[in-house]
Structures are given as structure tokens and as C-alpha cells.
Design a protein around this motif. Structure first.
Motif, mmCIF file in Angstrom:
data_model
loop_
_atom_site.group_PDB
_atom_site.id
_atom_site.type_symbol
_atom_site.label_atom_id
_atom_site.label_comp_id
_atom_site.label_asym_id
_atom_site.label_seq_id
_atom_site.Cartn_x
_atom_site.Cartn_y
_atom_site.Cartn_z
ATOM 1 N N VAL A 99 10.594 -20.031 -3.981
ATOM 2 C CA VAL A 99 10.539 -19.432 -5.608
ATOM 3 C C VAL A 99 12.155 -19.730 -5.855
ATOM 4 N N ILE A 100 11.934 -18.860 -7.130
ATOM 5 C CA ILE A 100 12.982 -18.746 -7.693
ATOM 6 C C ILE A 100 13.918 -16.957 -7.879
ATOM 7 N N VAL A 101 14.839 -17.808 -7.893
ATOM 8 C CA VAL A 101 15.720 -15.975 -7.495
ATOM 9 C C VAL A 101 16.350 -16.016 -8.334
ATOM 10 N N GLU A 102 16.471 -14.526 -8.594
ATOM 11 C CA GLU A 102 18.064 -14.242 -9.504
ATOM 12 C C GLU A 102 19.130 -14.059 -8.925
ATOM 13 N N ALA A 103 19.808 -14.573 -9.171
ATOM 14 C CA ALA A 103 21.547 -14.674 -8.421
ATOM 15 C C ALA A 103 22.613 -14.257 -8.779
ATOM 16 N N ARG A 104 24.534 -13.741 -9.008
ATOM 17 C CA ARG A 104 25.425 -14.596 -9.883
ATOM 18 C C ARG A 104 25.578 -15.449 -9.668
ATOM 19 N N LEU A 105 25.969 -16.470 -9.762
ATOM 20 C CA LEU A 105 26.314 -17.698 -9.594
ATOM 21 C C LEU A 105 28.092 -17.412 -9.936
ATOM 22 N N VAL A 106 28.496 -18.526 -8.765
ATOM 23 C CA VAL A 106 30.309 -18.385 -8.882
ATOM 24 C C VAL A 106 31.002 -18.615 -8.346
ATOM 25 N N HIS A 107 32.057 -19.169 -8.672
ATOM 26 C CA HIS A 107 32.920 -20.178 -7.338
ATOM 27 C C HIS A 107 32.524 -21.119 -9.508
ATOM 28 N N VAL A 108 32.209 -21.076 -10.509
ATOM 29 C CA VAL A 108 32.852 -22.330 -11.531
ATOM 30 C C VAL A 108 32.531 -21.305 -12.661
ATOM 31 N N ASP A 109 33.328 -21.630 -13.412
ATOM 32 C CA ASP A 109 33.463 -21.704 -14.855
ATOM 33 C C ASP A 109 32.196 -22.592 -16.297
ATOM 34 N N PRO A 110 31.750 -20.828 -16.260
ATOM 35 C CA PRO A 110 30.472 -20.553 -17.296
ATOM 36 C C PRO A 110 30.613 -22.110 -18.277
ATOM 37 N N ASP A 111 31.651 -22.833 -18.681
ATOM 38 C CA ASP A 111 31.527 -23.731 -19.557
ATOM 39 C C ASP A 111 30.249 -24.832 -18.696
ATOM 40 N N ALA A 112 31.029 -24.809 -17.353
ATOM 41 C CA ALA A 112 30.803 -26.139 -16.494
ATOM 42 C C ALA A 112 28.923 -26.014 -15.535
ATOM 43 N N VAL A 113 28.799 -24.843 -15.902
ATOM 44 C CA VAL A 113 26.963 -24.599 -15.736
ATOM 45 C C VAL A 113 26.160 -25.655 -16.351
ATOM 46 N N ARG A 114 25.526 -26.248 -15.174
ATOM 47 C CA ARG A 114 24.584 -26.240 -16.571
ATOM 48 C C ARG A 114 22.727 -26.340 -15.125
ATOM 49 N N ILE A 115 21.979 -26.959 -16.764
ATOM 50 C CA ILE A 115 20.734 -25.817 -15.441
ATOM 51 C C ILE A 115 20.720 -27.971 -15.255
ATOM 52 N N ASP A 116 19.569 -27.650 -13.723
ATOM 53 C CA ASP A 116 18.797 -28.362 -12.021
ATOM 54 C C ASP A 116 20.286 -28.373 -11.828
ATOM 55 N N MET A 117 21.836 -28.289 -11.875
ATOM 56 C CA MET A 117 22.626 -28.403 -10.386
ATOM 57 C C MET A 117 22.754 -27.499 -9.542
ATOM 58 N N PRO A 118 23.356 -28.696 -8.788
ATOM 59 C CA PRO A 118 23.031 -28.013 -7.546
ATOM 60 C C PRO A 118 23.803 -26.828 -6.269
ATOM 61 N N VAL A 119 22.677 -26.043 -6.154
ATOM 62 C CA VAL A 119 23.630 -24.558 -5.887
ATOM 63 C C VAL A 119 23.188 -24.392 -4.465
ATOM 64 N N ARG A 120 24.095 -23.403 -3.538
ATOM 65 C CA ARG A 120 23.975 -23.268 -2.220
ATOM 66 C C ARG A 120 24.233 -21.829 -1.813
ATOM 67 N N LEU A 121 23.062 -21.221 -1.577
ATOM 68 C CA LEU A 121 23.912 -19.388 -1.133
ATOM 69 C C LEU A 121 25.001 -19.304 -0.568
ATOM 70 N N ALA A 122 25.775 -18.250 -1.502
ATOM 71 C CA ALA A 122 27.369 -17.922 -1.105
ATOM 72 C C ALA A 122 27.142 -16.235 -1.526
ATOM 73 N N PRO A 123 26.218 -15.773 -0.173
ATOM 74 C CA PRO A 123 26.854 -14.107 -1.172
ATOM 75 C C PRO A 123 28.135 -13.441 -1.323
ATOM 76 N N VAL A 124 28.282 -12.317 -2.249
ATOM 77 C CA VAL A 124 29.485 -12.653 -2.713
ATOM 78 C C VAL A 124 29.391 -11.130 -2.417
ATOM 79 N N PRO A 125 30.702 -9.852 -3.023
ATOM 80 C CA PRO A 125 31.368 -8.881 -2.771
ATOM 81 C C PRO A 125 30.957 -8.076 -4.001
#
Lengths: 131, 386
Positions: free
Chosen positions: A84-110
Motif C-alpha cells: 500500500v502507499i501510506v501518507e506520512a512525514r518525511l524527515v531528516h532530509v531537506d526539501p531540495d533533496a527529496v526525489r520521487i522514487d527515493m528509498p526511505v525507511r520508517l522512522a517515527p517522530v514526535p
């Protein structure tokens, strides 16, 4: 870890997100709806960015429960292959560096890092060099 | 079955009118439409009214006259106006009536729509975490579309620039001052890739359309603007909609997903017996600049990705191959939900009559298309023919 809601994360370390497989159709959704129609499934913790944007203004409260002080955050849709495709925050990355298809892993934040006993929300972080 | 004709149109200017309620603006539009059609309120046999946040439309009978008229309220998300119009044309097509009204009005608080999770059958945490924000969805949708089909941020800017340029010539538009593309592109970002000029705002306004059977339209001596199709449809499986905590995975995600728009559009073309190439003017839902771009393809006017060239060449300008959003669309007019879809039809009638003034499409246009899309995955399309 105190989650923002029961039933979102597995009780293990590191936690995984819990999706729901519709018993009738096999369709997977997140979060797992209440009731007998869905079977809870621990989702894979690694995926790829399907799409994303940046929330640049503080959402209205209610319903937003984040801190009064606001800094923009990235919201992403993360594809967990074959699930499934889930909606979540994306953290520890600058918006300028975000790319579609970039690999990520779950990292819950407060939700509020300054809170004494913060609630944790689903989030992902880049895999590899970006971290 | 006889054609349904639009014989009268009226509008209360969109934007902010602090002194008038939403209902007042609807009544204003109805009176203007009655005058335009040359009929009295007592002649109206039925009405369908749409409003999302400004009260029950049928209460306007107190202002217009207690004639005992049949008056049905329609609340159907962003397709409310289109649903009112669909219902009105069916009432005439059935043979039951030959003169009726479709009216829509609204008045929303300032700022982004403030939705609560429970209204959408979503858990409370989803709102607490900050996801009940419509702009996130629109931005994430275009972000992926730009990636898949090579649409540039300049193309988004061109859409917004055109909207404000066209709106300057539309007396009913809210934002009537042209804005240059550099200012649009460099304005503060709301939700990447969209700057503040690339989103429409919730607003106020009212629109009324008088519909008649072909026979009645002849008797009234009005130019025949025929409603060749009016469709309203809901979403297919796997579509990506506002307020989605998750989206289905699909086998081939390199092709565009199905949408309510694609279904409503295909049905409208089938009903009208013509195709996209036969359309001379189009009003397409432009909640944000990228929506207009995606909807050009979803409604069949071009292939995915072709929009980049169309916009660079000015093909959707007033004098272009297919003028799109000739009154500036939602970007220039704002979006009062109950009235927005009917504004598009109003604008099309104005254009087909040749009354567009500084925004008139040249070449004596004969066909006009309108399209609404919104939460929770609903779409309404109309096709007019002169």
C-alpha cells in the motif's frame, strides 16, 4: 514509545506500521479500519517516495494537534512495494533533496519534540547517504 | 426527447461581499436570470438549489415569492452545482416541466477549508497529525504528475498568469489585476510546488440558470443555447483523492490512474455525440494551476505531457486553439462550492452569445464545455451547443 493512536504501530522494536487487508477483496489500506472486515497486517518498513509536498503554514487547530510554534514539514506518500502507499512525514532530509522514487525507511517522530511525553506519528527517513 | 435550453443567466460577482449573505447573492442571481430570460418568478415550475455552507437554498422562496414552487436542495460536495443542473435538465427531459431554475450560491470563511476528520470517516489522529489540509493533496498530486509527464513549474505559472489576465476582463471575477509570471513563480510557497498565486481561495458568489424545453425556448424567442450533456460521476477504484491516509498500489503505476473526471467526461461526449476536438471553449476545474493542466488531459483535450507545449504556445489563451477558463476560472473567481460549477456554465453561455467583451473568444464559437472536480472524488461535466 507512545503512539498518537492505538493500532497504528506494532508493539515491537523497531515498530512497524499496521495496515489492514480487506478480507473480501485483499485490498490493503492504512490505517487498519475497525471491525471484522479487515485483517491487521504489519507493513514492510522500507519503501520509496511516491509523491510529496511541503506543509508551509500551520494547519488550523482543531484538528491540528502540533505545537504552536511552526516550522514547515514534508508530507510524503511512501509506496511499500506490493502492499500500500501510506501518507506520512518525511524527515531528516531537506526539501531540495527529496526525489520521487527515493528509498526511505520508517522512522517515527514526535508530533511535538518539545513535549514532556510526546506522541509519536508515522514518518520515514531516507535510506543511505542522505541521513 | 427534446433538447434542454438555457434561456436565462444571472450572477452575483464572486469574491467577498461582506454586506450580503450567501442566500442574498443567490437571490440576486435569480432575479438577474429571470430578467435575462424575460420570465417572472411565478412562471418558474421547479428549482434545484445548491449550497455547501450558506444554508438551505429553498428558503429563498421567501424573497422571490411564495408561489408554491417545487424547490429541491442539493448538497453534493464540489459537484453540487453540476448536480443541481443535471437534476434540472432531467426534470425537463422527462416531460414533467418546461421551465425551471438551477441556482447555486455559497459563502465560506476566509482561509483554507477547515475540515474535521469525522466528517470524512477518518480517525481523529489524522487531523491531529496535520493532514486535514486540502492543499497537501493538490500539491502531492501535481508533484507526481510533473515527474511522470515532464511538466515544468513554469507551466504552472503560465496557467495562473492566464487566469488573472482573463479575470481582468470578467466583471464577475474576484481577482481582476494581472500578475506577471515572475511574481507568480517567486511568490511565497504554500505547498510545493505551488506558490500562493497558484491556489484558488474559498469565496462567495451566486449563479442562476433558467432552463427551458426547446418548445418553451422557441416561445420565449431566445437564442437557443442547448444543453447537450450534463453528467455527474463518482470515482473509480485506485484513484488518488483528497484526505487519503493511504492509496492503493497498482500493477502499472506509470500510466495515469482513473478518475471521476475521466468517467464524467467520456459520458458527456457520448451523450452529446461529439468529441474533444469539436469543443471550442472549455472551463476546467482549476482549484490550483496544476489541476487545469491535469484536467486538460483527463477530459480528453490533449495527451498527458502535451500541456507543456500547449501552454508555451499559448494554445489555451483566448485566441488559441482551445481557450480554457476564459473568465479566469477558480484562480481568478475563487471557489464558492455551491456556485462554482454553475459559474462555468454561465461563462459558457456568455461566450456562446458573443457577450464576452474583452475576453470574448473570437471566431463565433458554437460549442462549450465545463468541468468540475472535487472532494470526495466527484466530477460534473456539461456540454453546450449553440
Amino acid at each position: 514509545m507512545r503512539a498518537i493512536a492505538e493500532g497504528l504501530f506494532t508493539h515491537e522494536w523497531p515498530p512497524r506500521l499496521i495496515g489492514g487487508r480487506e478480507r473480501l477483496t485483499g485490498r490493503m489500506v492504512f490505517p487498519c479500519p475497525a471491525g471484522d472486515g479487515y485483517e491487521p497486517v504489519a507493513l514492510t518498513s522500507e519503501g520509496t517516495v511516491w509523491s510529496w509536498t511541503v506543509q508551509r503554514f500551520r494547519p488550523k487547530s482543531p484538528p491540528y494537534g502540533g505545537p504552536d510554534s511552526f516550522a514547515p514539514w514534508i508530507v510524503a506518500y511512501v509506496e511499500l512495494a506490493g502492499q500500500v502507499i501510506v501518507e506520512a512525514r518525511l524527515v531528516h532530509v531537506d526539501p531540495d533533496a527529496v526525489r520521487i522514487d527515493m528509498p526511505v525507511r520508517l522512522a517515527p517522530v514526535p508530533l511535538d519534540p518539545a513535549a514532556d511525553d510526546p506522541v509519536m506519528i508515522p514518518a520515514f527517513e531516507p535510506l543511505g547517504d542522505e541521513v | 426527447m427534446s433538447d434542454v435550453c438555457i434561456v436565462g443567466v444571472g450572477i452575483h460577482p464572486f469574491g467577498r461581499t461582506d454586506s450580503l449573505s450567501g442566500l442574498d447573492q443567490g437571490v440576486f442571481a435569480v432575479r438577474e436570470a429571470l430578467g435575462d430570460a424575460g420570465v417572472d418568478w411565478k412562471d418558474i415550475q421547479f428549482a434545484y438549489g445548491s449550497s455547501d455552507a450558506a444554508g438551505n437554498p429553498d428558503t429563498m422562496v421567501e424573497r422571490l415569492g411564495l408561489t408554491g414552487v417545487q424547490f429541491i436542495n442539493v448538497r453534493n460536495g464540489c459537484a453540487a452545482g453540476g448536480s443541481a443542473l443535471f437534476s434540472a435538465q432531467m426534470a425537463i427531459k422527462s416531460g414533467e416541466f418546461d421551465l425551471g431554475l438551477a441556482v447555486g450560491f455559497d459563502k465560506h470563511p476566509r482561509g483554507a477549508f477547515n475540515a474535521l476528520p469525522a466528517e470524512y470517516n477518518l480517525p481523529d489522529w489524522y487531523g491531529e497529525a496535520g493532514y486535514m489540509v486540502t492543499t497537501q493533496f493538490f500539491a502531492a498530486k501535481i508533484m507526481r504528475y510533473m515527474h511522470m509527464f515532464g511538466i515544468s513549474r513554469e507551466a504552472l505559472g503560465r496557467v495562473a498568469e492566464k487566469a488573472f489576465r482573463n479575470g481582468a476582463h470578467a466583471p464577475h471575477a474576484w481577482r481582476r489585476v494581472p500578475v506577471g509570471i515572475d511574481e507568480i513563480l517567486n511568490a511565497p510557497m504554500v505547498s510545493d510546488p505551488y506558490s500562493k498565486f497558484m491556489f484558488c481561495s474559498p469565496a462567495e458568489g451566486g449563479v442562476a440558470l433558467i432552463l427551458a424545453s426547446e418548445k418553451k425556448a422557441h416561445a420565449l424567442g431566445k437564442p437557443l443555447i442547448r444543453l447537450k450533456a450534463a453528467t455527474m460521476r463518482t470515482r473509480p477504484p485506485h484513484s488518488f483523492e483528497v484526505f487519503s491516509p493511504s492509496i492503493d498500489v497498482v500493477a502499472d503505476d506509470r500510466a495515469p490512474r482513473g478518475t471521476a473526471t475521466r468517467i464524467a467526461s467520456a459520458d458527456a461526449f457520448r451523450a452529446a455525440g461529439i468529441g474533444p476536438a469539436d469543443i471550442h471553449i472549455a472551463q476546467l476545474q482549476d482549484t490550483e494551476a496544476g489541476a487545469e493542466i491535469m484536467h486538460m488531459a483527463e477530459n480528453g483535450f490533449c495527451a498527458d505531457g502535451e500541456q507543456e507545449r500547449w501552454l508555451a504556445e499559448g494554445q489555451t489563451e483566448i485566441g488559441g486553439r482551445l481557450p480554457v477558463n476564459t473568465d479566469g476560472g477558480c484562480l481568478a473567481c475563487g471557489e464558492p462550492i455551491g456556485a462554482s460549477g454553475l459559474r462555468q456554465v454561465y461563462e459558457n453561455v456568455v461566450q456562446l452569445r458573443g457577450d464576452g467583451g474583452g475576453r470574448q473568444v473570437p471566431g463565433n464559437p458554437k460549442t462549450a464545455y465545463s468541468h468540475v472536480y472535487g472532494a470526495p472524488g466527484v466530477s460534473a461535466v456539461t456540454i453546450l451547443e449553440r
